[in-house]
Motif scaffolding. Sequence first.
Motif: not given
Length: 344
Positions: A262-271, A289-295, A308-318
């Motif tokens: 139900f939740v999927t994606g990729q790790f783009l950067e890990l510090v 459609h994907y969002s970008e999550v920065t934790i 947490l900052t999550q960009k590009n969350v669909p407005e209807k799913e916010f």
Amino acid sequence: MAKWDQRDPRWIVEVRPDGTNVNNWHWVEKNATTWSKNKITELLCGLVIQDDEYFCEITEVTKLEGEATANNRKAKLIFFYEWDIKADWSGKLKSDSTKYKGKLDVPNLSEENDEEDLDVNVSVEDSSNTAYKVKEFMRCEGTKIIQKQLGEYIKCLKEEYSQGIILPTKDNQLGVGEQKTSSGQNLAKQEMNRAINGIQGDIPHDINDIPCKTLKVKEDFICSVEDLYRALTTRELMSAFTNSEVVCETDPPGNFSLYSGFVTGQFLELVPSKKIVQKWRLKSWPEGHYSEVTIELDSNGDTTTMNLTQKNVPEKEFDNTQDGWSRHYWARIKQIFGYGAQLF
């Protein structure tokens, strides 16, 4: 009795690489119980039912008892399934922040009942007039959507899980259950997902046409920054707080999958112990459609602050996404690992 030299074709051994179950004559049974539990949970958990006035969501599948099998006899597919489903839900008026909790159950999901005949019983804990209105919306509108979702389970059981159960013959390279999904079936799935999640009109040709918002969350945990980082990046710990099978590949760009996909994606950067950047989506979001999550994690001695900052969350799913982080990530991590406020 067959005439001389007129053999019954059921007894003629065909050219088959495995040499088993000639002509699919023998009974073959495939246990679909575990697969069914994962599929039903995936289809119901986090399901949103909403309109312009009401917002409701199935928050957890609390009981899933039963069994399912797919069977082949004489090249004919036969399916048996029987499930008793119970779940928790919450709902509210969109004009009010007060949430009401309730329960629902589906006692008769079986091959004896068609999708539209499934009973969905809904109750609410609160006795106020507003709670009753929310419950009635969940009962009336939610029943139809839940029936559609369970109809999708039946369809997947028959079309996807049955693959390979009817073996290929020399004249038929694909068994009945192995036929490829047509473009029409894919379109039907897209239409169903759009209807369930309130997405009106055509799927945008350009993914940038989807109205989006940015989500910001701040949360404090009673643990070291290293402990919280591990909880968010280690497969075993992620599996513990989600209570589900987890895929977690932390070598960027590594894939991840939680809550049965139900939740999927990729790790783009890990510090390590500092920052996690992910490409992230919910299955209920518009296709592709994907969002970008920065934790970002900050140590405060015995506690850790998570931003947490999550960009590009669909407005209807916010609202659904924001509530999902709170309930299915932060609350679960605090509960399972004891990283929440201490009670005395």
